[in-house]
Motif scaffolding. Sequence first.
Motif, PDB file in Angstrom:
ATOM      1  N   PRO A 242       0.830  -1.215   0.000  1.00  0.00           N
ATOM      2  CA  PRO A 242       0.000   0.000   0.000  1.00  0.00           C
ATOM      3  C   PRO A 242       0.862   1.262   0.000  1.00  0.00           C
ATOM      4  CG  PRO A 242      -0.715  -1.558   1.687  1.00  0.00           C
ATOM      5  CD  PRO A 242       0.612  -2.031   1.205  1.00  0.00           C
ATOM      6  N   SER A 243       0.253   2.353  -0.456  1.00  0.00           N
ATOM      7  CA  SER A 243       0.963   3.623  -0.516  1.00  0.00           C
ATOM      8  C   SER A 243       0.830   4.374   0.805  1.00  0.00           C
ATOM      9  CB  SER A 243       0.416   4.475  -1.662  1.00  0.00           C
ATOM     10  OG  SER A 243       0.999   5.754  -1.670  1.00  0.00           O
ATOM     11  N   ASN A 244       1.845   5.167   1.113  1.00  0.00           N
ATOM     12  CA  ASN A 244       1.814   5.995   2.317  1.00  0.00           C
ATOM     13  C   ASN A 244       1.128   7.333   2.095  1.00  0.00           C
ATOM     14  OD1 ASN A 244       3.254   4.060   3.804  1.00  0.00           O
ATOM     15  ND2 ASN A 244       5.212   4.852   3.045  1.00  0.00           N
ATOM     16  N   GLY A 245       0.800   7.640   0.842  1.00  0.00           N
ATOM     17  CA  GLY A 245       0.147   8.907   0.538  1.00  0.00           C
ATOM     18  C   GLY A 245      -1.012   8.683  -0.419  1.00  0.00           C
ATOM     19  N   ASP A 265       3.720   9.782  -2.559  1.00  0.00           N
ATOM     20  CA  ASP A 265       4.841   9.184  -1.824  1.00  0.00           C
ATOM     21  C   ASP A 265       6.067   8.970  -2.719  1.00  0.00           C
ATOM     22  OD1 ASP A 265       3.892   7.178  -3.404  1.00  0.00           O
ATOM     23  OD2 ASP A 265       3.891   5.648  -1.848  1.00  0.00           O
ATOM     24  N   ARG A 266       5.971   9.456  -3.967  1.00  0.00           N
ATOM     25  CA  ARG A 266       7.074   9.449  -4.936  1.00  0.00           C
ATOM     26  C   ARG A 266       7.450   8.049  -5.410  1.00  0.00           C
ATOM     27  NH1 ARG A 266      11.222  14.067  -2.409  1.00  0.00           N
ATOM     28  NH2 ARG A 266       9.577  15.506  -1.739  1.00  0.00           N
ATOM     29  N   ARG A 267       6.563   7.119  -5.248  1.00  0.00           N
ATOM     30  CA  ARG A 267       6.849   5.756  -5.682  1.00  0.00           C
ATOM     31  C   ARG A 267       5.929   5.365  -6.841  1.00  0.00           C
ATOM     32  NH1 ARG A 267      10.351   2.699  -2.904  1.00  0.00           N
ATOM     33  NH2 ARG A 267      10.995   3.432  -0.829  1.00  0.00           N
ATOM     34  N   LEU A 268       6.548   4.757  -7.845  1.00  0.00           N
ATOM     35  CA  LEU A 268       5.828   4.181  -8.974  1.00  0.00           C
ATOM     36  C   LEU A 268       5.850   2.663  -8.798  1.00  0.00           C
ATOM     37  CD1 LEU A 268       4.482   4.682 -11.779  1.00  0.00           C
ATOM     38  CD2 LEU A 268       6.769   4.383 -12.777  1.00  0.00           C
ATOM     39  N   ARG A 269       4.674   2.063  -8.635  1.00  0.00           N
ATOM     40  CA  ARG A 269       4.579   0.629  -8.346  1.00  0.00           C
ATOM     41  C   ARG A 269       3.889  -0.094  -9.493  1.00  0.00           C
ATOM     42  NH1 ARG A 269       3.536   3.394  -3.541  1.00  0.00           N
ATOM     43  NH2 ARG A 269       4.771   2.727  -1.719  1.00  0.00           N
ATOM     44  N   PHE A 270       4.305  -1.340  -9.708  1.00  0.00           N
ATOM     45  CA  PHE A 270       3.708  -2.196 -10.735  1.00  0.00           C
ATOM     46  C   PHE A 270       3.218  -3.488 -10.067  1.00  0.00           C
ATOM     47  CE2 PHE A 270       6.796   0.455 -12.894  1.00  0.00           C
ATOM     48  CZ  PHE A 270       6.103   0.891 -14.025  1.00  0.00           C
ATOM     49  N   GLN A 282       7.332  -4.542  -9.103  1.00  0.00           N
ATOM     50  CA  GLN A 282       8.449  -3.613  -8.938  1.00  0.00           C
ATOM     51  C   GLN A 282       7.969  -2.327  -8.298  1.00  0.00           C
ATOM     52  OE1 GLN A 282      10.442  -2.638 -12.605  1.00  0.00           O
ATOM     53  NE2 GLN A 282      12.277  -1.844 -11.614  1.00  0.00           N
ATOM     54  N   SER A 283       8.866  -1.650  -7.602  1.00  0.00           N
ATOM     55  CA  SER A 283       8.598  -0.342  -7.012  1.00  0.00           C
ATOM     56  C   SER A 283       9.800   0.558  -7.276  1.00  0.00           C
ATOM     57  CB  SER A 283       8.345  -0.469  -5.509  1.00  0.00           C
ATOM     58  OG  SER A 283       8.159   0.797  -4.922  1.00  0.00           O
ATOM     59  N   ILE A 284       9.528   1.748  -7.817  1.00  0.00           N
ATOM     60  CA  ILE A 284      10.597   2.685  -8.179  1.00  0.00           C
ATOM     61  C   ILE A 284      10.368   3.994  -7.424  1.00  0.00           C
ATOM     62  CG2 ILE A 284      11.715   3.925 -10.073  1.00  0.00           C
ATOM     63  CD1 ILE A 284      10.613   1.749 -11.940  1.00  0.00           C
ATOM     64  N   PHE A 285      11.423   4.470  -6.798  1.00  0.00           N
ATOM     65  CA  PHE A 285      11.352   5.702  -6.006  1.00  0.00           C
ATOM     66  C   PHE A 285      11.970   6.861  -6.787  1.00  0.00           C
ATOM     67  CE2 PHE A 285      13.167   8.614  -2.805  1.00  0.00           C
ATOM     68  CZ  PHE A 285      11.984   8.976  -2.154  1.00  0.00           C
ATOM     69  N   PRO A 290       7.299  14.282  -6.464  1.00  0.00           N
ATOM     70  CA  PRO A 290       6.014  13.730  -6.017  1.00  0.00           C
ATOM     71  C   PRO A 290       5.092  13.577  -7.226  1.00  0.00           C
ATOM     72  CG  PRO A 290       6.689  15.562  -4.637  1.00  0.00           C
ATOM     73  CD  PRO A 290       7.598  15.574  -5.830  1.00  0.00           C
ATOM     74  N   ILE A 291       4.611  12.377  -7.446  1.00  0.00           N
ATOM     75  CA  ILE A 291       3.931  12.073  -8.714  1.00  0.00           C
ATOM     76  C   ILE A 291       2.484  12.566  -8.681  1.00  0.00           C
ATOM     77  CG2 ILE A 291       3.284  10.230 -10.306  1.00  0.00           C
ATOM     78  CD1 ILE A 291       5.576   8.581  -9.143  1.00  0.00           C
ATOM     79  N   ARG A 292       2.155  13.386  -9.671  1.00  0.00           N
ATOM     80  CA  ARG A 292       0.781  13.855  -9.858  1.00  0.00           C
ATOM     81  C   ARG A 292       0.036  13.002 -10.881  1.00  0.00           C
ATOM     82  NH1 ARG A 292      -1.379  17.641  -6.222  1.00  0.00           N
ATOM     83  NH2 ARG A 292       0.402  18.753  -5.324  1.00  0.00           N
ATOM     84  N   LYS A 293       0.751  12.509 -11.876  1.00  0.00           N
ATOM     85  CA  LYS A 293       0.108  11.664 -12.881  1.00  0.00           C
ATOM     86  C   LYS A 293       1.145  10.752 -13.509  1.00  0.00           C
ATOM     87  CE  LYS A 293      -3.032  11.514 -16.804  1.00  0.00           C
ATOM     88  NZ  LYS A 293      -3.978  12.246 -17.656  1.00  0.00           N
ATOM     89  N   ALA A 294       0.724   9.505 -13.800  1.00  0.00           N
ATOM     90  CA  ALA A 294       1.547   8.530 -14.500  1.00  0.00           C
ATOM     91  C   ALA A 294       0.632   7.706 -15.395  1.00  0.00           C
ATOM     92  CB  ALA A 294       2.294   7.628 -13.522  1.00  0.00           C
TER      93      ALA A 294
END
Length: 546
Positions: A242-245, A265-270, A282-285, A290-294
Amino acid sequence: MSLSQNAPKSKGIKREELKKQYEDVEDEEEIGSDDDLTRGKRRKTEKEKQKLEESELVEMKKLENLIFGSLYSPVTFGKEEEEDGSALFHVDRSAVRQIPDYEDDGDDDEELSDEENGQVVAIRKGEAAWEDEEEKQINVDIASVNRLRKLRKEENEGLISGSEYIARLRAHHAKLNPGTDWARPDSQIVDGESSDDDDTQDGGVDDILRTNEDLVVKSRGNKLCAGRLEYSKLVDANAADPSNGPINSVHFHQNAQLLLTAGLDRRLRFFQIDGKRNTKIQSIFLEDCPIRKAAFLPNGSQVIVSGRRKFFYSFDLEKAKFDKIGPLVGREEKSLEYFEVSQDSNTIAFVGNEGYILLVSTKTKELIGTLKMNGSVRSLAFSEDGKHLLSSGGDGQVYVWDLRTMKCLYKGVDEGSTCGTSLCSSLNGALFASGTDRGIVNIYKKSEFVGGKRKPIKTVDNLTSKIDFMKFNHDAQILAIVSTMNKNSVKLVHVPSLTVFSNWPPPNSTMHYPRCLDFSPESGFMAMGNAAGKVLLYKLHHYQNA
């Protein structure tokens, strides 16, 4: 004297002996009769027990026949039971039975027998088996009763016979309740279609009855029913991590198994989505963003990641490599957080400052053009072929841009809108939806809107706060509407009927503050991210594939 005195004594003795003998015989007879009585009672008891068992067996057979329809012993009507002489079933022959058509030998008249008196009655098809003679003698005044006046054929008509009264009632009933053609045995289907007999000759009915295959086959692309949406809640998509944000983006890959999640939380998860385990891949920091959209490119080769920064990231899935792009040459935008990707995976459109739309090539990652609106830009949406772009913003209008000529084809006022906040277009290009800051969503036909008709086909006003996100599913039968301002503020619209599903959001469940939503490529899954850092996952039962 002695002789006379002794004679009576001898006689008395003999009498006593005879009496004893008689008593002994009677005792023996009584003992014998008791034995016979016991044997008789025993035989009687055995017979009664046997009869009871036989009657119970008969009752059980009756019960089996009633419940299972003679599954074990086929029923033969009218035959008597040999054991006790009682019939399990009785045929009522008091009424005259009309012989079915398949028993007819081709003659117009059919003979029906009455077995009780041996008479043979001939009845023509279509005639009543019995007529009441008193009907002809009774007269009915249809003019004096208000509800019977509709049976009159002439205004001055009054008394009619009972048989005529019954005939008119039947005709009136048939007029009010016309039967269906397919239910009539002698019906013929008109308009060039074949009749029931033709279908039988062609083998259509026989083919159905001779096979054990499913008669109803679920086909892909069938119509979704309005009213209630059939779905199931699955394990959270990001339950493994789970995400922290807050979750700001969820997006399915074109293979329907890979899901990305991203947030503050600045993490991109798959995650690999199967609805059961949803394994983390995978998880990329990203330390400085801070990610607004991906989002994946539609061809699935790259992931575009942006935040409130002058630059954005491109992640190559094959090489597992991040590229940092920006700032864009000639531009001074401090934020590239909002963007959309064209369906042909060639162009990325960023929201710029002062009404500018920035167009960037996905291959070179360079600025290839700009478009200018009269007001500020708030939302973007590409057409299905990537040749046109829709935009809306602070002036309450919707712009349609031609990306080949870099010119505005048409602009029109979004009805009831003072500021557009969200846009989305269906994958088939027929529809687009526009959301406003007042919680109103207008659904338009694109061809009518470009042609000058500005009236939406439907206005959805179920939400009262700003519309932040909208999404059509792959076949444009569902439109998801999200507002991030309130809890559970998600609505799903059944597009064919232009109605909202009554059972969504799910009752007695908390979705927290929704932030984003996405459908899998064939709408089997629906993922929704919220401000609590969870990605809720649902299975839509109407769609067979993910």
